[in-house]
Design an enzyme around this catalytic site. Structure first.
Site, PDB file in Angstrom:
ATOM      1  N   ARG A  29       0.833  -1.204   0.000  1.00  0.00           N
ATOM      2  CA  ARG A  29       0.000   0.000   0.000  1.00  0.00           C
ATOM      3  C   ARG A  29       0.872   1.261   0.000  1.00  0.00           C
ATOM      4  O   ARG A  29       0.494   2.267   0.605  1.00  0.00           O
ATOM      5  CB  ARG A  29      -0.964   0.015   1.200  1.00  0.00           C
ATOM      6  CG  ARG A  29      -1.721  -1.291   1.429  1.00  0.00           C
ATOM      7  CD  ARG A  29      -2.829  -1.502   0.441  1.00  0.00           C
ATOM      8  NE  ARG A  29      -3.902  -0.556   0.598  1.00  0.00           N
ATOM      9  CZ  ARG A  29      -4.996  -0.765   1.332  1.00  0.00           C
ATOM     10  NH1 ARG A  29      -5.161  -1.897   1.959  1.00  0.00           N
ATOM     11  NH2 ARG A  29      -5.941   0.128   1.395  1.00  0.00           N
ATOM     12  N   ARG A  33      -2.869   7.291   1.366  1.00  0.00           N
ATOM     13  CA  ARG A  33      -3.229   8.520   2.086  1.00  0.00           C
ATOM     14  C   ARG A  33      -2.136   9.141   2.943  1.00  0.00           C
ATOM     15  O   ARG A  33      -2.237  10.291   3.321  1.00  0.00           O
ATOM     16  CB  ARG A  33      -4.459   8.251   2.968  1.00  0.00           C
ATOM     17  CG  ARG A  33      -5.729   8.210   2.166  1.00  0.00           C
ATOM     18  CD  ARG A  33      -6.821   7.565   2.952  1.00  0.00           C
ATOM     19  NE  ARG A  33      -6.436   6.181   3.233  1.00  0.00           N
ATOM     20  CZ  ARG A  33      -7.196   5.306   3.870  1.00  0.00           C
ATOM     21  NH1 ARG A  33      -8.362   5.679   4.320  1.00  0.00           N
ATOM     22  NH2 ARG A  33      -6.787   4.074   4.066  1.00  0.00           N
ATOM     23  N   ARG A  42      -6.842  12.592  -4.687  1.00  0.00           N
ATOM     24  CA  ARG A  42      -8.103  11.969  -4.270  1.00  0.00           C
ATOM     25  C   ARG A  42      -9.168  13.005  -3.895  1.00  0.00           C
ATOM     26  O   ARG A  42     -10.360  12.714  -3.919  1.00  0.00           O
ATOM     27  CB  ARG A  42      -7.849  11.013  -3.096  1.00  0.00           C
ATOM     28  CG  ARG A  42      -7.395   9.635  -3.541  1.00  0.00           C
ATOM     29  CD  ARG A  42      -8.553   8.741  -4.014  1.00  0.00           C
ATOM     30  NE  ARG A  42      -9.336   8.244  -2.894  1.00  0.00           N
ATOM     31  CZ  ARG A  42     -10.537   8.641  -2.558  1.00  0.00           C
ATOM     32  NH1 ARG A  42     -11.130   9.575  -3.276  1.00  0.00           N
ATOM     33  NH2 ARG A  42     -11.164   8.135  -1.525  1.00  0.00           N
ATOM     34  N   ASP A  78      -7.202  -1.862  -6.716  1.00  0.00           N
ATOM     35  CA  ASP A  78      -7.635  -2.442  -5.444  1.00  0.00           C
ATOM     36  C   ASP A  78      -8.016  -3.887  -5.726  1.00  0.00           C
ATOM     37  O   ASP A  78      -8.201  -4.264  -6.896  1.00  0.00           O
ATOM     38  CB  ASP A  78      -8.828  -1.663  -4.867  1.00  0.00           C
ATOM     39  CG  ASP A  78      -9.073  -2.016  -3.402  1.00  0.00           C
ATOM     40  OD1 ASP A  78      -8.398  -1.461  -2.527  1.00  0.00           O
ATOM     41  OD2 ASP A  78      -9.917  -2.898  -3.141  1.00  0.00           O
ATOM     42  N   TYR A 156     -15.389 -10.591   1.372  1.00  0.00           N
ATOM     43  CA  TYR A 156     -16.016  -9.295   1.066  1.00  0.00           C
ATOM     44  C   TYR A 156     -17.356  -9.485   0.360  1.00  0.00           C
ATOM     45  O   TYR A 156     -18.335  -8.793   0.655  1.00  0.00           O
ATOM     46  CB  TYR A 156     -15.097  -8.424   0.203  1.00  0.00           C
ATOM     47  CG  TYR A 156     -14.058  -7.691   1.002  1.00  0.00           C
ATOM     48  CD1 TYR A 156     -14.394  -6.575   1.756  1.00  0.00           C
ATOM     49  CD2 TYR A 156     -12.739  -8.118   1.019  1.00  0.00           C
ATOM     50  CE1 TYR A 156     -13.436  -5.906   2.508  1.00  0.00           C
ATOM     51  CE2 TYR A 156     -11.777  -7.458   1.766  1.00  0.00           C
ATOM     52  CZ  TYR A 156     -12.139  -6.353   2.512  1.00  0.00           C
ATOM     53  OH  TYR A 156     -11.192  -5.693   3.264  1.00  0.00           O
TER      54      TYR A 156
HETATM   55  O1  CP3 Z   1       0.049   0.995  -3.261  1.00  0.00           O
HETATM   56  C1  CP3 Z   1      -0.545  -0.093  -3.350  1.00  0.00           C
HETATM   57  O2  CP3 Z   1      -0.310  -1.049  -2.586  1.00  0.00           O
HETATM   58  C2  CP3 Z   1      -1.510  -0.350  -4.488  1.00  0.00           C
HETATM   59  C3  CP3 Z   1      -2.863  -0.126  -4.198  1.00  0.00           C
HETATM   60  C4  CP3 Z   1      -3.707  -1.028  -3.301  1.00  0.00           C
HETATM   61  C5  CP3 Z   1      -4.879  -0.520  -2.693  1.00  0.00           C
HETATM   62  N1  CP3 Z   1      -5.522  -1.538  -2.109  1.00  0.00           N
HETATM   63  C6  CP3 Z   1      -5.310   0.886  -2.745  1.00  0.00           C
HETATM   64  C7  CP3 Z   1      -6.302   1.381  -1.776  1.00  0.00           C
HETATM   65  C8  CP3 Z   1      -3.626  -2.382  -3.004  1.00  0.00           C
HETATM   66  C9  CP3 Z   1      -2.559  -3.397  -3.351  1.00  0.00           C
HETATM   67  C10 CP3 Z   1      -4.792  -2.698  -2.250  1.00  0.00           C
HETATM   68  C11 CP3 Z   1      -5.110  -4.055  -1.771  1.00  0.00           C
HETATM   69  C12 CP3 Z   1      -6.249  -4.242  -0.871  1.00  0.00           C
HETATM   70  N2  CP3 Z   1      -7.451  -3.599  -0.844  1.00  0.00           N
HETATM   71  C13 CP3 Z   1      -6.287  -5.254   0.106  1.00  0.00           C
HETATM   72  C14 CP3 Z   1      -5.208  -6.254   0.363  1.00  0.00           C
HETATM   73  C15 CP3 Z   1      -4.053  -5.665   1.073  1.00  0.00           C
HETATM   74  C16 CP3 Z   1      -4.297  -5.418   2.531  1.00  0.00           C
HETATM   75  O3  CP3 Z   1      -3.956  -4.306   2.964  1.00  0.00           O
HETATM   76  O4  CP3 Z   1      -4.753  -6.323   3.199  1.00  0.00           O
HETATM   77  C17 CP3 Z   1      -7.529  -5.159   0.761  1.00  0.00           C
HETATM   78  C18 CP3 Z   1      -8.016  -6.017   1.898  1.00  0.00           C
HETATM   79  C19 CP3 Z   1      -8.266  -4.114   0.133  1.00  0.00           C
HETATM   80  C20 CP3 Z   1      -9.648  -3.670   0.432  1.00  0.00           C
HETATM   81  C21 CP3 Z   1      -9.713  -2.250   0.818  1.00  0.00           C
HETATM   82  N3  CP3 Z   1      -9.558  -1.194  -0.057  1.00  0.00           N
HETATM   83  C22 CP3 Z   1      -9.982  -1.710   2.104  1.00  0.00           C
HETATM   84  C23 CP3 Z   1     -10.219  -2.530   3.350  1.00  0.00           C
HETATM   85  C24 CP3 Z   1      -9.980  -0.322   1.986  1.00  0.00           C
HETATM   86  C25 CP3 Z   1     -10.326   0.700   3.041  1.00  0.00           C
HETATM   87  C26 CP3 Z   1      -9.376   0.759   4.117  1.00  0.00           C
HETATM   88  C27 CP3 Z   1      -8.097   1.389   3.680  1.00  0.00           C
HETATM   89  O5  CP3 Z   1      -7.059   0.737   3.823  1.00  0.00           O
HETATM   90  O6  CP3 Z   1      -8.147   2.504   3.227  1.00  0.00           O
HETATM   91  C28 CP3 Z   1      -9.656  -0.029   0.632  1.00  0.00           C
HETATM   92  C29 CP3 Z   1      -9.498   1.321   0.049  1.00  0.00           C
HETATM   93  C30 CP3 Z   1      -8.160   1.610  -0.548  1.00  0.00           C
HETATM   94  N4  CP3 Z   1      -7.477   0.781  -1.390  1.00  0.00           N
HETATM   95  C31 CP3 Z   1      -7.404   2.795  -0.386  1.00  0.00           C
HETATM   96  C32 CP3 Z   1      -6.251   2.662  -1.142  1.00  0.00           C
HETATM   97  C33 CP3 Z   1      -5.148   3.680  -1.322  1.00  0.00           C
HETATM   98  C34 CP3 Z   1      -7.851   4.008   0.405  1.00  0.00           C
HETATM   99  C35 CP3 Z   1      -8.745   4.817  -0.470  1.00  0.00           C
HETATM  100  C36 CP3 Z   1      -8.818   6.249  -0.033  1.00  0.00           C
HETATM  101  O7  CP3 Z   1      -9.557   6.528   0.914  1.00  0.00           O
HETATM  102  O8  CP3 Z   1      -8.159   7.074  -0.674  1.00  0.00           O
END
Ligand code: CP3
Length: 355
Positions: A29, A33, A42, A78, A156
């Site tokens: 990740r 943010r 964003r 994502d 999910y």
């Molecule tokens: O930089 C990177 O790693 C690439 C982008 C990436 C995102 N999500 C962007 C994202 C990757 C590889 C993921 C994977 C992801 N998404 C997982 C597996 C990895 C892990 O951390 O377990 C999971 C479970 C998700 C599902 C998900 N997406 C959740 C639970 C959330 C909300 C909570 C959070 O971490 O923000 C997201 C949203 C998300 N995915 C954001 C980002 C940058 C935040 C979005 C925002 O508010 O700007």
């Protein structure tokens, strides 16, 4: 710079278990943010808009590469958007996280799930890969493509969002084993196709995120998840790129997780790196395993944790430094920069500082 020498990038060497000039590091990740550049972008575009617009996804992919000396980029997307192509209604709710508005609550809902080709349902991400790849190639930085693992996606799809107990997912698994099998097989199909298409679009490494597999006990992992992961990793092997098998909370059955497949096994911080490596087996590469919360600690404490990971890796080929789970939104940018530079410094001459 790797591009100006004959050597392949150190991240790719480590994925193959080969010795590299320094321990490669990237952060799960890493685009997100905690970076002001990300928040600024964003503020103008929704999460799904960013993911579906190749120019924006490419720009965010490059943000951490521009800011830090990272050894790999990961395409900005994502794990959940592929579920929209299957018929689920995905929304990222501000301050709450992802939500599926029509979660699976019946075996009928599983039967009607579509399995469209990724080229149709995930075209934005595939185009983002094509767009960003030449830029990364010029800098000698490999690109990671990724997807969610079948269990994590199923959780999910069934819960409709995150969960503390996974009660509905497990109940479906126990009560409707035939429907569970159909659901997991559909997810294997969608995930394998998505990763194959990402490979065709130009990524160098594939990662499978089984973030919530740790919700299961050993017995259930082996019975209800491992068989599907095995099939998935067998299909991915045919693509010919290194594959990272990542999960969290799975220390109690890390041997079974590793057995499912993948060239690299990603581990969280709950086991020390050397103990995790011996459970995975000496022939495999390992990725991890700093607790993301240590980035909030004073430098002396953070350095102590980083040095511990490096000492336990002991310079063995096939270690990729990473966090044990995704970087947290409030993480100080200075701590990230210090971490990345310290790992490179400490592994440059093979001498690891005693802390
Ligand atoms: O930089 C990177 O790693 C690439 C982008 C990436 C995102 N999500 C962007 C994202 C990757 C590889 C993921 C994977 C992801 N998404 C997982 C597996 C990895 C892990 O951390 O377990 C999971 C479970 C998700 C599902 C998900 N997406 C959740 C639970 C959330 C909300 C909570 C959070 O971490 O923000 C997201 C949203 C998300 N995915 C954001 C980002 C940058 C935040 C979005 C925002 O508010 O700007």
């Amino acid at each position: 710079m790797p591009a100006s020498t004959q050597r392949p990038p150190r991240f790719l060497q480590a994925c193959r278990g080969e010795a590299a000039d320094r321990t490669p590091i990237w952060l799960m990740r890493q685009a997100g943010r905690y970076m002001a550049e990300y928040r600024a972008l964003r503020a103008k575009h929704s999460m799904l808009e960013v993911i579906r617009t190749p120019e924006l996804a490419a720009e965010i992919t490059l943000q951490p590469i521009n800011a830090f000396d990272l050894d790999a980029a990961i395409i900005f997307s994502d794990i959940l958007p592929p579920l929209t192509g299957m018929g689920l209604d995905l929304e990222f709710v501000k301050g709450h996280g992802p939500r599926l508005n029509n979660p699976i609550r019946s075996t009928y809902a599983i039967d009607v799930l579509a399995t469209p080709p990724a080229a149709e349902s995930m075209g934005g991400t595939l185009d983002a890969i094509r767009l960003v790849k030449p830029e990364l190639e010029a800098r000698g930085v490999p690109l990671i493509g990724f997807a969610g693992a079948p269990f994590t996606l199923a959780s999910y799809a069934i819960e409709g969002g995150g969960s503390k107990t996974y009660a509905q997912t497990k109940t479906m698994m126990y009560t409707e084993p035939a429907a569970w099998k159909r659901l997991m097989n559909k997810l294997v199909t969608v995930v394998a196709d998505l990763l194959a298409e990402q490979a065709r679009a130009g990524v160098d490494v594939l990662q499978v995120f089984d973030s919530w597999a740790g919700a299961l006990g050993r017995l259930d992992y082996i019975r209800y998840v491992q068989p599907y992961n095995r099939v998935l990793y067998q299909r991915l092997e045919k693509i010919g790129l290194p594959v990272i098998n990542f999960s969290t909370g799975t220390a109690a059955y890390l041997d079974a997780v590793a057995e499912a497949g993948g060239d690299v096994v990603g581990v969280d911080w709950r086991l020390p790196l050397d103990a995790a490596w011996s459970r995975i087996g000496p022939g495999r590469a390992i990725m991890g395993n700093l607790d993301p919360v240590t980035l909030f600690a004073p430098w002396r404490e953070l350095r102590h944790h980083v040095a511990d990971v490096l000492q336990r890796a002991a310079g063995r080929p096939g270690h990729i430094f990473n966090l044990g789970h995704g970087i947290l939104p409030e993480t100080p940018v200075d701590a990230v920069r210090r971490l990345v530079d310290y790992v490179h410094e400490q592994t440059a001459v093979g001498a690891v500082e005693e802390v």
